[in-house]
Design an enzyme around this catalytic site. Structure first.
Site, PDB file in Angstrom:
ATOM      1  N   ILE A 104       0.816  -1.207   0.000  1.00 39.77           N
ATOM      2  CA  ILE A 104       0.000   0.000   0.000  1.00 39.77           C
ATOM      3  C   ILE A 104       0.854   1.263   0.000  1.00 39.77           C
ATOM      4  O   ILE A 104       0.375   2.331  -0.331  1.00 39.77           O
ATOM      5  CB  ILE A 104      -0.987   0.008   1.188  1.00 39.77           C
ATOM      6  N   LYS A 105       2.115   1.147   0.385  1.00 43.75           N
ATOM      7  CA  LYS A 105       3.049   2.296   0.414  1.00 43.75           C
ATOM      8  C   LYS A 105       2.396   3.556   0.953  1.00 43.75           C
ATOM      9  O   LYS A 105       2.597   4.648   0.436  1.00 43.75           O
ATOM     10  CB  LYS A 105       3.657   2.538  -0.973  1.00 43.75           C
ATOM     11  N   ARG A 106       1.621   3.429   2.004  1.00 49.62           N
ATOM     12  CA  ARG A 106       1.019   4.595   2.617  1.00 49.62           C
ATOM     13  C   ARG A 106       2.043   5.276   3.510  1.00 49.62           C
ATOM     14  O   ARG A 106       3.061   4.688   3.897  1.00 49.62           O
ATOM     15  CB  ARG A 106      -0.206   4.187   3.457  1.00 49.62           C
ATOM     16  N   THR A 140       3.324  -2.252   3.421  1.00 50.35           N
ATOM     17  CA  THR A 140       4.501  -1.456   3.075  1.00 50.35           C
ATOM     18  C   THR A 140       4.213   0.012   3.410  1.00 50.35           C
ATOM     19  O   THR A 140       3.081   0.475   3.289  1.00 50.35           O
ATOM     20  CB  THR A 140       4.866  -1.596   1.588  1.00 50.35           C
TER      21      THR A 140
ATOM     22  N   ASP B 108       4.397   5.323  -6.217  1.00 53.36           N
ATOM     23  CA  ASP B 108       4.948   3.996  -6.444  1.00 53.36           C
ATOM     24  C   ASP B 108       5.779   4.089  -7.711  1.00 53.36           C
ATOM     25  O   ASP B 108       6.271   5.188  -8.025  1.00 53.36           O
ATOM     26  CB  ASP B 108       3.821   2.961  -6.536  1.00 53.36           C
TER      27      ASP B 108
END
Lengths: 308, 308
Positions: A104-106, A140, B108
């Site tokens: 999710i790379k938040r 993530t 991303d």
């Protein structure tokens, strides 16, 4: 959850994770047509197509692998129905016993990061009840905002026995633009790695921390340095296969115990039937092609580790 | 869209944006109870409560303001129903003529950033049709992954006449941990700012670029430097009010034309009725309290700009 992940890696002898990043163009025509017949060429139809695609691949590979990593962007592009397909995929993989790493790379600050953490790894309170929105096992996280952004995630992980993989050195060609810039003689990614190691030491499972790192397979030399900076952090390694990483590049991401890294492949597994190597399976048998691609990937990595 | 945003800022004479970040604890008891009566204490009930809360605040303030900034994390915490409330909020604000800045802080690489861009600012193809999933007008983006992560967003913005605000220097206390580290004698945020300026110059509206930056109100001196580094970039300024930023701190974020910055307040507006200053409105009239808080914020900023 880090203990469960390691148990599953040992049980399958496969330090890999299958990236469930279903572009609609990866989904075979017959799967798309069936979904569109039921829901029309709508967001709901697209969501159904990627869900059925995922389900077939999970059914065909779940006995061979410890974990999956759905990339939420690929679901989010289909709006609310896409997010429902994401949640359904997370649930299904967990039913099949897989560890789910939400890619999710938040990353935000304070109460906002806490809301992300609660929504993805924890429980949100609604009146006297509480609910787990997307309930991944790991997520993530992007560290650009510093500790304020990461600590709310760590807090929720501690309470819920979940885990994180924090972006340290990403696999893409331009990752160096900011991450490689030198600060007091050392690149930014090493400073981030040191911070991950510090957080990790305070949040340990049995042998590894539940605060891990993301380091791209495409940068093996940097992986070696980061391995030593973060000895107790599991490293999630993207960039294998389609992005150019190979088994021999991966050995430095592992510790001497044969653990410490889990290698992701997305397109190389889920769209295997589109590769010349697996074309004989045909689009009808796309999930069998994915299974064979998993077997081949595991062999490649095991061989590299044995020869290291 | 940057032209529309500037037109609306001029028309309202209010360089502000209301942050629609509805924690359930901000939603007055009577609004919660009504939603729970209909949907139960469920995620759907929570989503209904925050949607009704938003709607009342938008109705009470939309003639005074150019834009809103919903923080997606506050919706995402309520899972799929929360994401549906987010989309409904975006749609409603656009119907009311407001510019919507999706505070999504996504970032991303390659096709994954493209999927986020398509889902939030563009259109996704489904068979012969195409759909706009969340259809915000602007989105915030995290630059840690470098150009690979940002360019897919820029591409979609160019096609769809949308815009970005890229995180440069965030408002939180620990933002300096990585962002302030010196690289060749200059902090990382300045290098990111230079990159934003370069992207911005290539993607211009009439007088400003549609590639903007986020710089926290809590760092006014850095704001001054970044203003000169990015003369053509609109700066989205969080951190006013609840986080400690005041009108006088903001003057350096503006250009001499009185434009160039848009200041966000979230809690200070949407939960105004909880402040002593606005307590006399009572929880029943929470939206009127928000309207008064908007008037006061605009006055504070106009006064500061006039005295600058």
């Amino acid at each position: 959850m880090i203990n469960k992940l390691i148990e599953k890696i040992k049980a399958t002898n496969a330090p890999i994770v299958v990236g469930l990043d279903p572009m609609l163009s990866y989904v075979p025509e017959h799967v798309q047509q069936k979904a569109f017949a039921e829901y029309g060429e709508t967001l709901e139809g697209a969501a159904e197509a990627i869900w059925q695609f995922n389900k077939a691949i999970v059914d065909a590979t779940c006995d061979l692998i410890p974990a999956v990593k759905p990339q939420v962007a690929m679901y989010e592009q289909f709006g609310v129905p896409g997010m429902a397909a994401y949640e359904k995929t997370v649930s299904y993989c967990q039913e099949k016993g897989l560890v789910v790493i939400g890619d999710i790379k938040r990353g935000d600050i304070g109460s906002t990061s806490e809301a992300y953490a609660v929504g993805h790894l924890g429980h949100v309170k609604v009146g006297s009840k509480s609910y787990a929105g997307f309930h991944e096992d790991f997520a993530t996280v992007n560290p650009y905002l510093g500790s304020d952004g990461v600590k709310p995630f760590i807090k929720v992980c501690k309470e819920e026995k979940k885990g994180l993989f924090i972006l340290v050195k990403t696999s893409n060609p331009s990752s160096g633009e900011f991450q490689d810039r030198l600060i007091d003689g050392r690149p930014l990614y090493e400073w981030v790695g040191e911070q991950v190691a510090a957080w990790g030491e305070e949040h340990m499972g049995d042998s590894y921390s539940y605060i891990g790192a993301v380091v791209g397979a495409t940068y093996p030399k940097m992986g070696k340095v980061l391995r030593s900076i973060m000895p107790k952090s599991y490293i999630l390694v993207p960039g294998y296969g389609a992005q150019g990483g190979q088994g021999k590049d991966l050995v430095h991401f592992f510790n001497e115990d044969g653990l410490g890294a889990i290698v992701n492949s997305s397109r190389g597994i889920i769209a295997a039937y589109k590769q010349e190597k697996y074309a004989s399976f045909g689009a009808e048998n796309f999930a069998d092609a994915s299974r064979q691609a998993v077997v081949d990937m595991v062999t490649d990595i095991r061989t590299a580790l044995e020869n290291a």
